[in-house]
Design a protein around this motif. Structure first.
Motif, short mmCIF file in Angstrom:
data_model
loop_
_atom_site.label_atom_id
_atom_site.label_comp_id
_atom_site.label_asym_id
_atom_site.label_seq_id
_atom_site.Cartn_x
_atom_site.Cartn_y
_atom_site.Cartn_z
N UNK A 273 0.82 -11.51 -1.73
CA UNK A 273 1.40 -12.81 -1.33
C UNK A 273 1.94 -13.14 -0.12
N UNK A 274 3.20 -12.07 0.17
CA UNK A 274 3.88 -12.14 1.29
C UNK A 274 2.86 -11.77 2.49
N UNK A 275 2.11 -10.61 2.41
CA UNK A 275 1.49 -10.11 3.33
C UNK A 275 0.43 -11.12 3.81
N UNK A 276 -0.27 -11.98 2.97
CA UNK A 276 -1.18 -13.05 3.28
C UNK A 276 -0.34 -14.05 4.11
N UNK A 277 0.93 -14.61 3.57
CA UNK A 277 1.69 -15.77 4.28
C UNK A 277 2.26 -15.23 5.68
N UNK B 268 -0.72 -15.44 8.04
CA UNK B 268 -0.92 -16.73 8.54
C UNK B 268 0.14 -17.15 9.70
N UNK B 269 1.24 -16.70 9.20
CA UNK B 269 2.43 -17.07 10.47
C UNK B 269 2.19 -16.26 11.67
N UNK B 270 1.75 -15.14 11.65
CA UNK B 270 1.42 -14.11 12.84
C UNK B 270 0.34 -14.97 13.73
N UNK B 271 -0.69 -15.34 12.92
CA UNK B 271 -1.88 -16.14 13.59
C UNK B 271 -1.23 -17.50 14.24
#
Length: 193
Positions: free
Chosen positions: A149-153, A156-159
């Motif tokens: 979950x953390x890695x997906x979120x 998104x923030x990095x994008x």
């Protein structure tokens, strides 16, 4: 759930400890990365054998123990086997704990870790303080879900951050082009007034 230890710095005077080395050795600044995929310094196998160093396995979490800047309390995950200096602590999880999970928990308590390391002439933490740290310990499957979950979120923030930085660069470029066009007479500035 984990062991906590630190490393050492082989004597720089002994060339045989450093020259031609291929064993990754990490200084405290390396924790400013989230994931450690490479090392900027290397020691020799002789230094590894003679200087009370251990090659830490992939999945080990390293934590900065000293520093006035942001280093003290910062944590990073080893993606390569490496040795560490005395200003880093290594948290080596057993099979019931994911290194990534420990990493994200330590990121969540970063400010607390920094404050816990205050005192004396130079603010510092130690291995005993880290060993005494208590963290939530869900089952390994739940740890995997939390990490995913953390890695997906974070992805998104990095994008979003990348898109924002790209837009800022583009706007700076256009601003410079507009200024250049105005001062060289390519734009009639009288119309803008």
């Amino acid at each position: 759930f984990a062991t906590v230890e630190n490393g050492t710095t082989p004597s720089r005077i002994v060339e045989d400890y450093w020259q031609g080395g291929d064993v990754p050795w990490l200084a405290s600044g390396e924790v400013n990365q989230v994931f450690i995929d490479e090392s900027s310094e290397f020691i020799t196998k002789m230094a590894l054998e003679r200087c009370s160093l251990r090659l830490l396995p992939v999945g080990t979490v390293v934590v900065g123990m000293i520093g006035q800047g942001k280093t003290r309390g910062m944590a990073a995950l080893l993606r390569i086997p490496a040795t560490i200096n005395q200003n880093l602590a290594a948290i080596c999880p057993d099979k019931k704990v994911l290194g990534e999970y420990v990493l994200y928990v330590l990121h969540a308590v970063y400010e607390w870790l920094r404050e816990a390391g205050r005192g004396g002439n130079q603010a510092a933490m130690n291995c005993e303080m880290l060993s005494a740290l208590r963290i939530p310990m869900p089952p390994i499957e739940e740890q995997k879900e939390i990490v995913a979950f953390i890695e997906i979120e974070v992805g998104k923030l990095d994008s979003l951050r990348f898109a924002g930085e790209h837009a800022i660069d583009l706007l700076k470029e256009r601003r410079s082009a507009l200024i250049a066009a105005a001062v060289t007479g390519k734009v009639d500035v009288r119309l803008a007034a």
